[in-house]
Design an enzyme around this catalytic site. Structure first.
Site, PDB file in Angstrom:
ATOM      1  N   THR A  99      21.419  74.217 -54.843  1.00 18.12           N
ATOM      2  CA  THR A  99      22.412  75.088 -55.493  1.00 18.12           C
ATOM      3  C   THR A  99      23.521  74.278 -56.154  1.00 18.12           C
ATOM      4  OG1 THR A  99      21.909  76.759 -53.849  1.00 18.12           O
ATOM      5  CG2 THR A  99      23.946  77.049 -55.053  1.00 18.12           C
ATOM      6  N   HIS A 108      37.768  77.113 -57.695  1.00 18.36           N
ATOM      7  CA  HIS A 108      38.526  78.370 -57.627  1.00 18.36           C
ATOM      8  C   HIS A 108      39.896  78.163 -56.986  1.00 18.36           C
ATOM      9  CE1 HIS A 108      35.166  80.900 -58.856  1.00 18.36           C
ATOM     10  NE2 HIS A 108      34.384  80.186 -58.070  1.00 18.36           N
ATOM     11  N   VAL A 136      12.997  67.830 -43.275  1.00 21.18           N
ATOM     12  CA  VAL A 136      13.032  68.194 -41.857  1.00 21.18           C
ATOM     13  C   VAL A 136      11.973  69.274 -41.630  1.00 21.18           C
ATOM     14  CG1 VAL A 136      14.449  69.223 -40.034  1.00 21.18           C
ATOM     15  CG2 VAL A 136      15.460  67.606 -41.651  1.00 21.18           C
ATOM     16  N   CYS A 174      19.858  67.676 -77.868  1.00 22.17           N
ATOM     17  CA  CYS A 174      18.389  67.566 -77.891  1.00 22.17           C
ATOM     18  C   CYS A 174      17.800  67.658 -76.493  1.00 22.17           C
ATOM     19  CB  CYS A 174      17.943  66.289 -78.597  1.00 22.17           C
ATOM     20  SG  CYS A 174      17.864  64.848 -77.535  1.00 22.17           S
ATOM     21  N   CYS A 221      21.016  57.432 -75.186  1.00 18.63           N
ATOM     22  CA  CYS A 221      21.178  58.871 -75.457  1.00 18.63           C
ATOM     23  C   CYS A 221      22.182  59.003 -76.597  1.00 18.63           C
ATOM     24  CB  CYS A 221      21.669  59.592 -74.207  1.00 18.63           C
ATOM     25  SG  CYS A 221      22.219  61.278 -74.531  1.00 18.63           S
TER      26      CYS A 221
END
Ligand SMILES: Cc1cc2nc3c(=O)[nH]c(=O)nc-3n(C[C@H](O)[C@H](O)[C@H](O)COP(=O)(O)OP(=O)(O)OC[C@H]3O[C@@H](n4cnc5c(N)ncnc54)[C@H](O)[C@@H]3O)c2cc1C
Length: 486
Positions: free
Chosen positions: A43, A52, A175, A441, A404
């Site tokens: 996540t 926040h 695990v 790209c 890049c």
């Protein structure tokens, strides 16, 4: 091969890495285990990247406490760990009287939670700050302590600091079980062997309820809740928004926001959809339509033609309605850092101090005399003055070769990212440490060169280089695969 540790941290997201870094201050042997080839691949890689202020969560909840403390700690840690954060402030906007009433509820809750300097702005002030917002917006809650960040960069910084101080991070180490004797933790079973330990910290993200069950604690469950996003090219509409624009929140989510990134892009999202499959990060046409419609209520001119990628993240929503933090009541030695949905990114440093505090007290561990704050420096060509660039390239000519082109990332930066503590092993690992492949790209040009650099530096065949996950091989080289007999 069997190992021994004082503490095993399960999960290499922001929660696990922040806890590891905090534990590494003490004379404890700590090992973090992550099932994927790199950290920050759960996540932590796909969220709104907002630090926040802390007015959303109910007063007295762990979420409220950790959010406000975590936000404050990031202000302190930013310089020490060289964290990519911009304190832009956030606006929650209202378009009618009912929504304005919600702003006043949020203001009161934020003040009760200890959030400093909150204010209600009228429409004129809101549009002075953010001229591209809808003219329907008539008021907003302004939170100056909110910010935006490079989320995987935060986890990588915690990991680098922890490894520098002697902690171990084992990647591709899943695990599979937790051993107990008479209700007390004795060992963690992994795909890389057994780790004998007295304490286990469960920071397993959307898998945290399963991890807990292996040890014998079934006191909570996790509902995965998906959120989808669209990211726009930074050249599309610079300054579309300067910071974070939230709608008034619903019961289940903070709503679909329009937000700047620390590198000048804008993104919109997320929606909120309960799902069964904990690995389902597919984006859907219906989801895209939903988030675009939500975003246009805040900013009418969303530059759809400049979308460069879509992605989704999965919230770990706990059945308890709050973060699950602290010693398990059922299993001696199990410490929960579970149910870490939003504001988990913001809360991570505070969660880390809380969990480490419990373990330090229980283990009577002392501070290490040789603890080093910070992490090794990482030069970036694009942020230097022309003089600085010249010196960097004179010292190492690889900083003069741009790999890049969209983001101006050099070979020197990529090589450094691979050889740093807990360095990159995959193409996405390079991307999350350097930004190579993050541009317009999306790695179309630099991707093959990054694969070659990874193969060369890690001394592995090109066909063994992966994009991100365990089986995400990018090339089939018939010579290499056949040992040269093809
Ligand atoms: C749509 C969305 C928007 C969000 N927006 C914000 C925001 O703006 N601000 C904010 O503060 N928070 C936000 N969050 C929340 C924040 O992203 C999370 O709280 C945070 O990333 C959770 O981190 P974690 O380390 O707990 O979990 P994860 O990052 O998921 O890490 C858990 C790790 O455990 C590993 N793991 C699992 N099982 C095993 C196993 N058996 N063996 C070994 N390893 C295992 C996984 O591979 C994973 O890497 C958002 C979340 C979502 C989904």
């Amino acid at each position: 091969m069997d190992r021994e540790a004082d503490v095993v941290v399960i999960g290499g997201g922001i929660t696990g890495t922040a806890i590891l870094a905090e534990l590494a201050r003490y004379d404890l042997h700590c090992v973090l285990v992550e099932k994927e080839p790199d950290i920050a691949a759960g996540t932590t890689k796909a969220n709104s990247a907002v630090l926040h202020a802390g007015f959303d969560a109910p007063q007295g909840s762990m979420k409220a406490r950790m959010n406000v403390a975590g936000n404050r700690l990031y202000h302190e840690l930013q310089e020490q760990l060289d964290l990519d954060i911009q304190w832009t402030g956030s606006l929650v906007v209202a378009t009618d009287a009912a929504e304005e009433a919600v702003l006043h509820e949020l203001l009161a809750r934020g003040q009760a939670n200890g959030v400093p300097d909150l204010a209600i702005w009228d429409g004129k002030k809101v549009h002075e700050q953010e001229p591209n917002l809808s003219l329907q917006i008539r008021a907003a809650l302004w939170a100056p302590t909110a910010g935006i960040c490079w989320p995987f960069g935060l986890a990588i910084a915690f990991a680098e600091n922890a490894v520098q101080n002697g902690a171990e991070i084992l990647r591709e180490c899943e695990v599979t079980g937790i051993r107990t004797e008479a209700g007390k933790i004795t060992a963690v079973e992994t795909t890389a062997g057994l780790i004998r330990t007295r304490w286990v910290v469960n920071a397993g993200g959307v898998e945290a309820d399963r991890v807990s069950q292996w040890a014998g604690d079934v006191s909570f469950s996790i509902q995965p809740r998906k959120g989808e996003y669209v990211l726009f090219d930074k050249t599309a509409q610079p300054d579309l928004v300067k910071g974070v624009i939230f709608p008034t929140p619903s019961r289940t989510s903070k709503g679909i926001l329009v937000c700047a990134t620390t590198h000048g892009n804008v993104f919109v999202g997320p929606n909120a959809q309960n799902i069964e499959d904990r690995e389902d990060t597919a984006v859907t046409a219906a989801g895209m339509a939903e988030i675009l419609s939500g975003a246009r209520k805040l900013v009418p001119k969303i530059p759809m033609g400049a979308a460069i990628t879509e992605f989704a993240g999965i919230r770990a929503v706990s059945s308890t309605g709050d973060f699950v933090l602290g010693f398990s009541k059922n299993v001696d030695g199990l410490v929960q850092a579970a149910g870490i949905q939003s504001p988990g990114l913001t809360s991570a440093p505070a969660i880390a101090r809380y969990i480490a505090g419990l373990l330090v007290k229980a283990s009577k561990a002392a501070l290490r005399a040789d603890y080093q704050a910070g992490r090794p420096a990482h030069p970036t060509l694009r942020t230097l003055t022309p003089d600085g660039q010249e010196k960097l390239i004179a010292g190492d000519s690889r900083y003069g070769r741009v790999i890049c082109r969209c983001e101006t990332i050099t070979e020197g930066e990529i090589v450094d990212a691979i050889h740093r503590p807990c360095g990159a092993r995959t193409v996405d690992g390079v991307k999350r440490r350097t930004r190579a492949g993050m541009g317009r790209c999306q790695g179309g040009f630099c991707g093959p060169r990054i694969v070659q650099i990874l193969a060369r530096e890690l001394k592995i065949p090109v066909s063994s280089v992966r994009k991100e996950t365990r089986a995400s091989y990018m090339y089939y080289d018939k010579d290499e695969m056949s040992g040269g007999n093809a």
